[in-house]
Design a protein around this motif. Structure first.
Motif, PDB file in Angstrom:
ATOM      1  N   LYS A 543       2.483   4.776  -9.521  1.00 32.44           N
ATOM      2  CA  LYS A 543       1.440   5.484  -8.841  1.00 32.44           C
ATOM      3  C   LYS A 543       0.151   4.876  -9.268  1.00 32.44           C
ATOM      4  N   LEU A 544      -0.947   5.584  -8.490  1.00 31.10           N
ATOM      5  CA  LEU A 544      -2.487   5.527  -8.937  1.00 31.10           C
ATOM      6  C   LEU A 544      -2.454   3.746  -9.018  1.00 31.10           C
ATOM      7  N   GLU A 545      -3.211   3.508 -10.362  1.00 29.00           N
ATOM      8  CA  GLU A 545      -3.498   1.977 -10.548  1.00 29.00           C
ATOM      9  C   GLU A 545      -2.060   1.225 -10.640  1.00 29.00           C
ATOM     10  N   HIS A 546      -1.232   1.740 -10.695  1.00 31.83           N
ATOM     11  CA  HIS A 546       0.270   1.101 -10.979  1.00 31.83           C
ATOM     12  C   HIS A 546       0.994   0.896  -9.873  1.00 31.83           C
ATOM     13  N   LYS A 547       0.522   1.226  -8.563  1.00 29.74           N
ATOM     14  CA  LYS A 547       1.263   1.206  -7.349  1.00 29.74           C
ATOM     15  C   LYS A 547       1.780  -0.079  -7.084  1.00 29.74           C
ATOM     16  N   GLN A 548       1.153  -1.360  -7.468  1.00 28.26           N
ATOM     17  CA  GLN A 548       1.401  -2.662  -7.083  1.00 28.26           C
ATOM     18  C   GLN A 548       3.037  -2.584  -7.542  1.00 28.26           C
ATOM     19  N   ASN A 549       3.469  -2.062  -8.681  1.00 30.12           N
ATOM     20  CA  ASN A 549       4.730  -2.138  -9.382  1.00 30.12           C
ATOM     21  C   ASN A 549       5.911  -1.695  -8.237  1.00 30.12           C
ATOM     22  N   THR A 550       5.590  -0.750  -7.476  1.00 29.58           N
ATOM     23  CA  THR A 550       6.539  -0.428  -6.266  1.00 29.58           C
ATOM     24  C   THR A 550       6.736  -1.852  -5.400  1.00 29.58           C
ATOM     25  N   PHE A 551       5.666  -2.314  -5.037  1.00 30.23           N
ATOM     26  CA  PHE A 551       5.945  -3.611  -4.058  1.00 30.23           C
ATOM     27  C   PHE A 551       6.341  -4.537  -4.867  1.00 30.23           C
ATOM     28  N   GLY A 580       7.308   5.303   2.302  1.00 29.96           N
ATOM     29  CA  GLY A 580       8.098   3.879   2.251  1.00 29.96           C
ATOM     30  C   GLY A 580       7.847   3.001   3.468  1.00 29.96           C
ATOM     31  N   GLY A 581       6.900   3.530   4.362  1.00 27.17           N
ATOM     32  CA  GLY A 581       6.591   2.716   5.395  1.00 27.17           C
ATOM     33  C   GLY A 581       5.238   2.051   4.841  1.00 27.17           C
ATOM     34  N   LEU A 582       4.342   2.616   3.839  1.00 27.93           N
ATOM     35  CA  LEU A 582       3.467   1.942   3.320  1.00 27.93           C
ATOM     36  C   LEU A 582       4.051   0.594   2.386  1.00 27.93           C
ATOM     37  N   LEU A 583       5.140   1.037   1.743  1.00 27.15           N
ATOM     38  CA  LEU A 583       5.796  -0.035   1.000  1.00 27.15           C
ATOM     39  C   LEU A 583       6.153  -1.532   1.983  1.00 27.15           C
ATOM     40  N   MET A 584       6.620  -0.907   3.239  1.00 32.41           N
ATOM     41  CA  MET A 584       7.139  -1.802   4.165  1.00 32.41           C
ATOM     42  C   MET A 584       5.712  -2.747   4.793  1.00 32.41           C
ATOM     43  N   GLY A 585       4.571  -2.160   4.756  1.00 32.70           N
ATOM     44  CA  GLY A 585       3.466  -2.768   5.056  1.00 32.70           C
ATOM     45  C   GLY A 585       2.818  -3.600   3.950  1.00 32.70           C
ATOM     46  N   ALA A 586       3.339  -3.175   2.823  1.00 31.73           N
ATOM     47  CA  ALA A 586       2.662  -4.120   1.607  1.00 31.73           C
ATOM     48  C   ALA A 586       3.492  -5.434   1.427  1.00 31.73           C
ATOM     49  N   ILE A 587       4.720  -5.283   1.522  1.00 31.02           N
ATOM     50  CA  ILE A 587       5.817  -6.332   1.342  1.00 31.02           C
ATOM     51  C   ILE A 587       5.501  -7.326   2.436  1.00 31.02           C
ATOM     52  N   PHE A 604       2.469   5.257   6.514  1.00 36.70           N
ATOM     53  CA  PHE A 604       1.299   5.450   5.797  1.00 36.70           C
ATOM     54  C   PHE A 604       0.825   3.936   5.559  1.00 36.70           C
ATOM     55  N   VAL A 605      -0.027   3.477   6.354  1.00 37.17           N
ATOM     56  CA  VAL A 605      -0.524   2.135   6.341  1.00 37.17           C
ATOM     57  C   VAL A 605      -1.872   2.010   6.224  1.00 37.17           C
ATOM     58  N   ASP A 636     -11.030   0.652  -4.915  1.00 36.92           N
ATOM     59  CA  ASP A 636     -10.682  -0.706  -4.987  1.00 36.92           C
ATOM     60  C   ASP A 636      -9.297  -0.924  -5.225  1.00 36.92           C
ATOM     61  N   VAL A 637      -8.497  -0.054  -5.995  1.00 40.13           N
ATOM     62  CA  VAL A 637      -7.211  -0.220  -6.160  1.00 40.13           C
ATOM     63  C   VAL A 637      -6.444   0.145  -4.752  1.00 40.13           C
ATOM     64  N   MET A 638      -7.056   1.066  -4.185  1.00 35.61           N
ATOM     65  CA  MET A 638      -6.222   1.498  -2.940  1.00 35.61           C
ATOM     66  C   MET A 638      -6.537   0.174  -1.864  1.00 35.61           C
ATOM     67  N   LEU A 639      -7.675  -0.444  -1.729  1.00 34.28           N
ATOM     68  CA  LEU A 639      -8.087  -1.352  -1.074  1.00 34.28           C
ATOM     69  C   LEU A 639      -7.371  -2.476  -1.345  1.00 34.28           C
ATOM     70  N   ALA A 640      -6.888  -2.791  -2.196  1.00 31.06           N
ATOM     71  CA  ALA A 640      -6.124  -4.074  -2.700  1.00 31.06           C
ATOM     72  C   ALA A 640      -4.820  -4.133  -2.029  1.00 31.06           C
ATOM     73  N   TYR A 641      -4.240  -2.907  -1.805  1.00 33.07           N
ATOM     74  CA  TYR A 641      -2.740  -2.930  -1.345  1.00 33.07           C
ATOM     75  C   TYR A 641      -2.691  -2.262   0.153  1.00 33.07           C
ATOM     76  N   SER A 642      -3.498  -1.673   0.884  1.00 31.32           N
ATOM     77  CA  SER A 642      -3.582  -1.072   1.836  1.00 31.32           C
ATOM     78  C   SER A 642      -3.059  -1.910   2.801  1.00 31.32           C
ATOM     79  N   PRO A 643      -2.090  -1.515   3.478  1.00 32.75           N
ATOM     80  CA  PRO A 643      -1.454  -2.610   4.653  1.00 32.75           C
ATOM     81  C   PRO A 643      -2.474  -2.808   5.712  1.00 32.75           C
ATOM     82  N   TYR A 644      -3.156  -1.883   6.524  1.00 30.35           N
ATOM     83  CA  TYR A 644      -4.085  -2.134   7.368  1.00 30.35           C
ATOM     84  C   TYR A 644      -5.291  -2.969   6.938  1.00 30.35           C
ATOM     85  N   ASP A 645      -5.720  -2.922   5.687  1.00 28.53           N
ATOM     86  CA  ASP A 645      -6.839  -3.552   5.281  1.00 28.53           C
ATOM     87  C   ASP A 645      -6.597  -5.069   4.828  1.00 28.53           C
ATOM     88  N   ASN A 646      -5.214  -5.387   4.581  1.00 29.08           N
ATOM     89  CA  ASN A 646      -4.742  -6.479   4.161  1.00 29.08           C
ATOM     90  C   ASN A 646      -4.184  -7.478   4.901  1.00 29.08           C
TER      91      ASN A 646
END
Length: 730
Positions: A543-551, A580-587, A604-605, A636-646
């Protein structure tokens, strides 16, 4: 779905918002008979500005309509639905087959395991062909005459959506209070019934959560009022039957909008408690149920200190992560006790200390023992502690499991004066089973196993695997397949995960998945960081700044399963919903080549825009989950993985994305905008389907069968994309 006439009206009444660069008009929007051309939608310049000055372009922001009435927006969603109908038309036979298989496994006249409370046996049953449950009870024994509390089928008649949330019987067993929702936004109305006469009382309390508690006088109820805009739980009020709702007394108001709120009675029925909790803090205030005039705080809230309390045998038992007097952290939680008049943490005494390898998930109090729900090694277990609450050096033993990968938890144990513990047990091959264990003699009795028509557990195999993530962490993976499967790297795989809020996705039996296994597929659950399967640190690391670990974990599990021969590289599907839909958007942004198809429900994308808007339900409650983007570092942390923005110009997998127009948790416009932008940038020829349920919310359609129709459609799409044989093994 809306009637065809209304659909036509929406199509013809729409504004030029559906016009595109190719001059597509509303009248040329796809229909089931139209060419297979996906809808397009107008871009409208819009800048989203953060408080620190950062800006982002959001050309599809206009698709947001809080009223759900904008004709142009509705026409676009209907056009997307028509496109799905057109693309899926050749697969309608397969969809029907899958639906019939899934529903055909369900025992339609099933009922729950009865439990006893204050002399009555309560249970829920279904009738053949009916979508909704019947809640009922019998006095004294299950041989007595049935008294129906709520026939939800009759209550739901003529409604597109209907759900009963909480329901509670008064302490004298004569009155029923329940919460109902006929929209899907989880804004409930509390109603009342005289169980002696069957008469529905005039009292009706709108705009509340599905949470109601009776006081001992059998005339007074406590309920939680929602904010009408954000749907946050903001106030507890007291209602006396027969009096105007406008006169209901305010009992407590929460002014910190990062907290959720709920109410309940303690195990011994002595207290009514109001509990508030954020991601990192909690607080309880309680009052005697016999005279609930003044609610007293058990311990004042402190940041990074969570606790939950129950009362039995003259003492409080408290599960908490509060550090000890020596400052030692308690990330995996511990159990404390306190006297009934406790008002601060200084009065708490340690009972079961913290263990770095064991996460304490919950507990249930009985007269002669305590059952503690724990997690160790990524699996659940139940620990039995004999003796009185708070007994020094408590003796303990564990409830035995029957398989290497399973899910075990506390079932309904409504009365504490018993030697019998009821618990649930399931695995990817074992249907949900309710046991009761005599904690004195060791005798175990199976009360019920979920009936699955035509299913033979001996035909399937489950495994627990460990995949190495790129940072060296070992990620648990639960896998199931039909016997005869060859680990030769040719099979199709569906991989599921959630990975947020500390919710653990345990390996429970999944009835619809049997249809995939019977067609030779492998099903896997990746227990990624962000869940709590491996304890609190596993959650904190996702979570938070470690969210990328989930993906990373999810992608690395996929690559591990392919390397180990469980699937072909070009035959992998991924599935997740909500967070989990955020996860799908990120991967799909970060590793599109690893997946042939993505299934994403209520995703949540649009993380940054949503978290910048405090008027949206859940936003303020979740700053400690995702971060507050008003802080530039978290932005900046969220922007780096937000599916819609990436989203970028690249080949994306085939996708099936679903949402509900009335969803209050992930608003429909998030996936709508995501799909529109995705279509602009996707360079592949893989189909992207977007289905909006026009009369449902976050959980999809109501009723036990309707949701399987939606799932069957999604499964048919996936099987076609993975080139899976459509005939099932028998």
């Amino acid at each position: 779905m809306k009637p065809a006439l209304l659909l036509a009206v929406l199509m013809t009444a729409a504004t030029p918002a559906l016009a595109t660069s190719s001059s597509m008009s509303v009248d040329s929007a796809p229909s089931p008979a139209a060419p297979l051309t996906p809808p397009d939608v107008e871009k409208r310049p819009h800048v989203v500005t953060a408080p620190h000055g950062a800006t982002r372009q959001d050309e599809y922001y206009w698709l947001r309509d809080d009223t759900r009435k904008d004709p142009a927006m509705l026409a676009y969603l209907e056009a997307e639905n028509a496109y799905v109908d057109a693309v899926m038309a050749p697969l309608k036979g397969l969809e029907d087959t899958l639906y019939e298989e899934i529903v055909g496994r369900i025992k339609q006249d099933d009922s729950s395991v009865p439990y006893r409370e204050r002399g009555w046996w309560y249970y829920t049953r279904f009738e053949t062909g009916q979508d909704y449950p019947i809640h009922a009870r019998r006095k004294g024994s299950m041989d007595a005459d049935e008294q129906i509390l709520l026939d939800v089928n009759a209550m739901a008649a003529g409604k597109d959506y209907f759900s009963v949330g909480d329901y509670q019987v008064s302490q004298d067993n004569r009155l029923l209070a329940w919460a109902e929702d006929d929209v899907g936004r989880r804004q409930y109305v509390i109603r009342f019934k005289d169980l002696d006469t069957g008469r529905i009382l005039d009292d009706a309390i709108p705009g509340v959560s599905a949470n109601v508690v009776w006081a001992d006088d059998n005339r007074t109820v406590f309920y939680v009022e929602n904010d009408p805009e954000t749907l946050l739980t903001v106030r507890v009020r007291k209602h006396v039957l027969g009096t105007p709702v406008a006169d209901d007394v305010l009992v407590y108001e929460e002014h910190d909008d990062s907290f959720y709120m709920g109410i309940g009675r303690t195990r011994d029925d002595r207290y009514i408690c109001i509990g508030v909790e954020s991601t990192v803090s909690s607080e309880s205030r309680c009052a005697p149920a016999a005279d609930p005039g003044r609610f007293t705080v058990l311990a004042p809230r402190e940041r990074d200190v969570e606790y939950s309390a129950d009362h039995h045998d003259g003492r409080w038992v408290i599960r908490t992560n509060a550090p000890g007097a020596d400052g030692r952290p308690a990330d995996n939680f511990k159990l404390m006790t306190a006297p009934s008049d406790a008002t601060s943490r200084a009065q708490w005494q340690e009972w079961i200390g913290v263990d770095e390898d064991v996460f304490i998930d919950g507990f249930e109090l009985f007269d002669g023992f305590t059952a503690v729900a724990e997690r160790s090694g990524g699996l659940e277990r139940l620990r039995l502690i004999r003796g009185a609450v708070g007994q020094a050096d408590p003796a303990s033993e564990y409830v035995k499991a029957d398989e290497s990968a399973y899910s075990m938890g506390l079932a309904t144990n409504s009365e504490p004066d018993t030697d019998w513990l009821r618990y649930s047990y399931t695995s990817l091959t074992t249907p949900d089973t309710t046991y009761e264990l005599n904690t004195r003699t060791g005798e175990r009795r199976q009360l019920k196993q979920q009936p699955v028509i035509g299913y033979d557990a001996a035909l399937y195999t489950t495994e627990r695997l460990w995949a190495s993530a790129r940072d060296g962490s070992k990620v648990p993976v639960s896998v199931v397949y039909r016997k005869g499967f060859k680990k030769d790297g040719t099979a199709a795989l569906l991989q599921y995960a959630y990975g947020s809020y500390g919710y653990s996705m345990d390996p429970a039996f999944n009835l619809p998945v049997v249809s995939l296994l019977d067609r030779g597929m492998v099903y896997a659950i990746a227990h990624v960081r962000g869940g709590q399967e491996m304890g609190r640190k596993w959650y904190d690391a996702g979570k938070l700044e470690h969210k990328q670990n989930t993906f990373n974990d999810f992608i690395d599990v996929t690559r591990f399963l392919v390397e180990q021969g469980y699937a072909a590289k070009d035959r992998v599907a991924a599935y997740g919903g909500s967070a989990g839909g955020l996860l799908m958007g990120a991967i799909s942004n970060q590793a599109p080549g690893d997946y042939r198809v993505i299934l994403s429900q209520v995703p949540f994308v649009d993380v940054v825009t949503t978290m910048l808007d405090a008027s949206i339900p859940l936003t303020t409650n979740e700053y400690d989950q995702w971060g507050n983007p008003e802080d530039k570092a978290f932005y900046d942390v969220m922007l780096a993985y937000s599916p819609y923005d990436n989203l970028v110009a690249q080949d994306y997998p085939a996708m099936f994305i679903g949402t509900g127009l009335w969803d209050s948790q992930v608003q429909y416009w998030e996936p709508a905008k995501y799909v529109a932008r995705l279509r602009d940038l996707d360079t592949s020829s893989a189909p992207i389907l977007f289905r909006t349920n026009m009369d449902a919310g976050h959980g999809g359609k109501s009723g036990r069968f309707r949701r399987y129709r939606e799932l069957a459609e999604m499964y048919a799409f996936m099987l076609d994309q993975l080139a899976v044989e459509t005939a099932a093994s028998r």
